[in-house]
Design a protein around this motif. Structure first.
Motif, PDB file in Angstrom:
ATOM      1  N   LEU A   1       0.826  -1.214   0.000  1.00  0.00           N
ATOM      2  CA  LEU A   1       0.000   0.000   0.000  1.00  0.00           C
ATOM      3  C   LEU A   1       0.859   1.263   0.000  1.00  0.00           C
ATOM      4  O   LEU A   1       0.535   2.243  -0.679  1.00  0.00           O
ATOM      5  CB  LEU A   1      -0.955  -0.005   1.191  1.00  0.00           C
ATOM      6  N   GLU A   2       1.950   1.247   0.736  1.00  0.00           N
ATOM      7  CA  GLU A   2       2.844   2.409   0.762  1.00  0.00           C
ATOM      8  C   GLU A   2       3.507   2.621  -0.597  1.00  0.00           C
ATOM      9  O   GLU A   2       3.638   3.756  -1.063  1.00  0.00           O
ATOM     10  CB  GLU A   2       3.883   2.250   1.867  1.00  0.00           C
ATOM     11  N   ALA A   3       3.911   1.532  -1.250  1.00  0.00           N
ATOM     12  CA  ALA A   3       4.510   1.655  -2.585  1.00  0.00           C
ATOM     13  C   ALA A   3       3.478   2.181  -3.583  1.00  0.00           C
ATOM     14  O   ALA A   3       3.795   3.043  -4.418  1.00  0.00           O
ATOM     15  CB  ALA A   3       5.056   0.304  -3.044  1.00  0.00           C
ATOM     16  N   ALA A   4       2.254   1.685  -3.494  1.00  0.00           N
ATOM     17  CA  ALA A   4       1.193   2.171  -4.380  1.00  0.00           C
ATOM     18  C   ALA A   4       0.934   3.653  -4.133  1.00  0.00           C
ATOM     19  O   ALA A   4       0.759   4.430  -5.082  1.00  0.00           O
ATOM     20  CB  ALA A   4      -0.082   1.356  -4.175  1.00  0.00           C
ATOM     21  N   GLN A   5       0.925   4.057  -2.877  1.00  0.00           N
ATOM     22  CA  GLN A   5       0.710   5.467  -2.554  1.00  0.00           C
ATOM     23  C   GLN A   5       1.834   6.338  -3.104  1.00  0.00           C
ATOM     24  O   GLN A   5       1.590   7.439  -3.594  1.00  0.00           O
ATOM     25  CB  GLN A   5       0.580   5.668  -1.042  1.00  0.00           C
TER      26      GLN A   5
ATOM     27  N   GLN B   1       3.583  10.353  -6.998  1.00  0.00           N
ATOM     28  CA  GLN B   1       4.439  10.745  -8.122  1.00  0.00           C
ATOM     29  C   GLN B   1       3.598  11.137  -9.338  1.00  0.00           C
ATOM     30  O   GLN B   1       3.888  12.131 -10.007  1.00  0.00           O
ATOM     31  CB  GLN B   1       5.394   9.611  -8.482  1.00  0.00           C
ATOM     32  N   ILE B   2       2.550  10.376  -9.606  1.00  0.00           N
ATOM     33  CA  ILE B   2       1.657  10.717 -10.723  1.00  0.00           C
ATOM     34  C   ILE B   2       1.020  12.078 -10.482  1.00  0.00           C
ATOM     35  O   ILE B   2       1.001  12.938 -11.367  1.00  0.00           O
ATOM     36  CB  ILE B   2       0.591   9.619 -10.926  1.00  0.00           C
ATOM     37  N   ARG B   3       0.509  12.298  -9.279  1.00  0.00           N
ATOM     38  CA  ARG B   3      -0.127  13.578  -8.959  1.00  0.00           C
ATOM     39  C   ARG B   3       0.862  14.731  -9.110  1.00  0.00           C
ATOM     40  O   ARG B   3       0.527  15.788  -9.642  1.00  0.00           O
ATOM     41  CB  ARG B   3      -0.709  13.547  -7.543  1.00  0.00           C
ATOM     42  N   GLU B   4       2.090  14.533  -8.674  1.00  0.00           N
ATOM     43  CA  GLU B   4       3.077  15.614  -8.697  1.00  0.00           C
ATOM     44  C   GLU B   4       3.670  15.874 -10.075  1.00  0.00           C
ATOM     45  O   GLU B   4       4.151  16.979 -10.332  1.00  0.00           O
ATOM     46  CB  GLU B   4       4.196  15.306  -7.699  1.00  0.00           C
ATOM     47  N   THR B   5       3.639  14.895 -10.966  1.00  0.00           N
ATOM     48  CA  THR B   5       4.313  15.062 -12.256  1.00  0.00           C
ATOM     49  C   THR B   5       3.392  15.011 -13.468  1.00  0.00           C
ATOM     50  O   THR B   5       3.783  15.465 -14.544  1.00  0.00           O
ATOM     51  CB  THR B   5       5.409  13.993 -12.449  1.00  0.00           C
TER      52      THR B   5
ATOM     53  N   MET C   1      -0.211  15.848 -13.621  1.00  0.00           N
ATOM     54  CA  MET C   1      -1.503  16.539 -13.630  1.00  0.00           C
ATOM     55  C   MET C   1      -1.744  17.361 -14.896  1.00  0.00           C
ATOM     56  O   MET C   1      -2.852  17.318 -15.442  1.00  0.00           O
ATOM     57  CB  MET C   1      -1.676  17.391 -12.370  1.00  0.00           C
ATOM     58  N   PRO C   2      -0.761  18.079 -15.420  1.00  0.00           N
ATOM     59  CA  PRO C   2      -1.034  18.789 -16.678  1.00  0.00           C
ATOM     60  C   PRO C   2      -1.421  17.831 -17.815  1.00  0.00           C
ATOM     61  O   PRO C   2      -2.346  18.118 -18.583  1.00  0.00           O
ATOM     62  CB  PRO C   2       0.277  19.521 -16.976  1.00  0.00           C
ATOM     63  N   ALA C   3      -0.742  16.697 -17.900  1.00  0.00           N
ATOM     64  CA  ALA C   3      -1.066  15.720 -18.946  1.00  0.00           C
ATOM     65  C   ALA C   3      -2.440  15.099 -18.710  1.00  0.00           C
ATOM     66  O   ALA C   3      -3.201  14.880 -19.660  1.00  0.00           O
ATOM     67  CB  ALA C   3       0.008  14.631 -19.004  1.00  0.00           C
ATOM     68  N   ILE C   4      -2.774  14.827 -17.460  1.00  0.00           N
ATOM     69  CA  ILE C   4      -4.088  14.259 -17.142  1.00  0.00           C
ATOM     70  C   ILE C   4      -5.189  15.257 -17.479  1.00  0.00           C
ATOM     71  O   ILE C   4      -6.216  14.897 -18.071  1.00  0.00           O
ATOM     72  CB  ILE C   4      -4.143  13.816 -15.663  1.00  0.00           C
TER      73      ILE C   4
ATOM     74  N   VAL D   1      -1.305   6.005 -22.296  1.00  0.00           N
ATOM     75  CA  VAL D   1      -1.236   5.749 -20.858  1.00  0.00           C
ATOM     76  C   VAL D   1      -0.284   4.575 -20.677  1.00  0.00           C
ATOM     77  O   VAL D   1      -0.558   3.470 -21.148  1.00  0.00           O
ATOM     78  CB  VAL D   1      -2.625   5.423 -20.269  1.00  0.00           C
ATOM     79  N   LEU D   2       0.844   4.838 -20.032  1.00  0.00           N
ATOM     80  CA  LEU D   2       1.876   3.816 -19.915  1.00  0.00           C
ATOM     81  C   LEU D   2       2.813   4.139 -18.768  1.00  0.00           C
ATOM     82  O   LEU D   2       2.728   5.209 -18.168  1.00  0.00           O
ATOM     83  CB  LEU D   2       2.682   3.728 -21.212  1.00  0.00           C
ATOM     84  N   SER D   3       3.715   3.215 -18.514  1.00  0.00           N
ATOM     85  CA  SER D   3       4.812   3.471 -17.586  1.00  0.00           C
ATOM     86  C   SER D   3       5.957   4.049 -18.407  1.00  0.00           C
ATOM     87  O   SER D   3       6.621   3.322 -19.159  1.00  0.00           O
ATOM     88  CB  SER D   3       5.259   2.177 -16.900  1.00  0.00           C
ATOM     89  N   LEU D   4       6.184   5.341 -18.275  1.00  0.00           N
ATOM     90  CA  LEU D   4       7.253   5.979 -19.042  1.00  0.00           C
ATOM     91  C   LEU D   4       8.614   5.403 -18.653  1.00  0.00           C
ATOM     92  O   LEU D   4       9.472   5.190 -19.514  1.00  0.00           O
ATOM     93  CB  LEU D   4       7.221   7.491 -18.846  1.00  0.00           C
TER      94      LEU D   4
END
Length: 174
Positions: free
Chosen positions: A17-21, A26-30, A32-35, A154-157
């Motif tokens: 759960l901590e790794a998922a968080q 990281q997604i939220r911080e990097t 959001m403009p793309a989302i 949508v991928l793992s860059l």
């Protein structure tokens, strides 16, 4: 010891759960403009009477299935599901993993798949892929672009950049 008072600090579930968080943070911080940009593309397609086409192979079919409209959900999304790339019932034998793994790398197959559908100017495409380097996902993205559709990947860059380019175009998603 009672499960309610047990110390879970060394729990594998808690570490997961901590790794998922961390990934979500990281997604939220990097991203959001793309989302936000992707959301605008989808909203514009649907608002103008178009569709958001969805494509993924193997396990990348899972988000296609999750977005697909069901009772009470929002219409406007169209799954493109190629069963030979996603319906894995065997490891070996008919429709086994060997065939699917071969087909997902096969250049030209993505265009063959897309020929079965009608695309309009107001449509858009989302391509889901773990690594974004296999032939069929690159073909689908390039073919959708040639048709004038905005393409969202949508991928793992990190996975994509760590993987060798496999498509003759030299392209990868992302």
């Amino acid at each position: 010891m009672d499960e309610l008072t047990r110390d879970f600090s060394d729990s594998p579930a808690l570490r997961y759960l901590e790794a998922a968080q961390q990934i979500l943070t990281q997604i939220r911080e990097t991203q959001m403009p793309a989302i936000e940009a992707a959301a605008r593309i989808c909203a514009d397609s649907i608002a103008s009477g178009g569709l958001v086409h969805l494509f993924g192979t193997g396990h990348s079919r899972i988000p296609v299935e999750e977005i697909f409209p069901r009772h009470g959900s929002f219409p406007g999304f169209h799954p493109i599901v190629e069963l030979s790339l996603t319906n894995h019932t065997q490891v070996v034998g008919a429709n086994g993993q060997r065939q699917a793994m071969y087909l997902e790398k096969l250049e030209g197959f993505g265009e063959v798949i897309l020929r079965n559908f009608v695309f309009r100017a107001q449509d858009s495409m989302i391509v889901f892929s773990n690594g974004g380097v296999n032939g069929v996902v690159i073909d689908v993205a390039l073919s959708a672009k040639r048709r004038g559709l905005p393409v969202i990947a949508v991928l793992s860059l990190a996975h994509s950049l760590a993987s060798p380019v496999r498509h003759s175009s030299g392209k990868r998603l992302g």
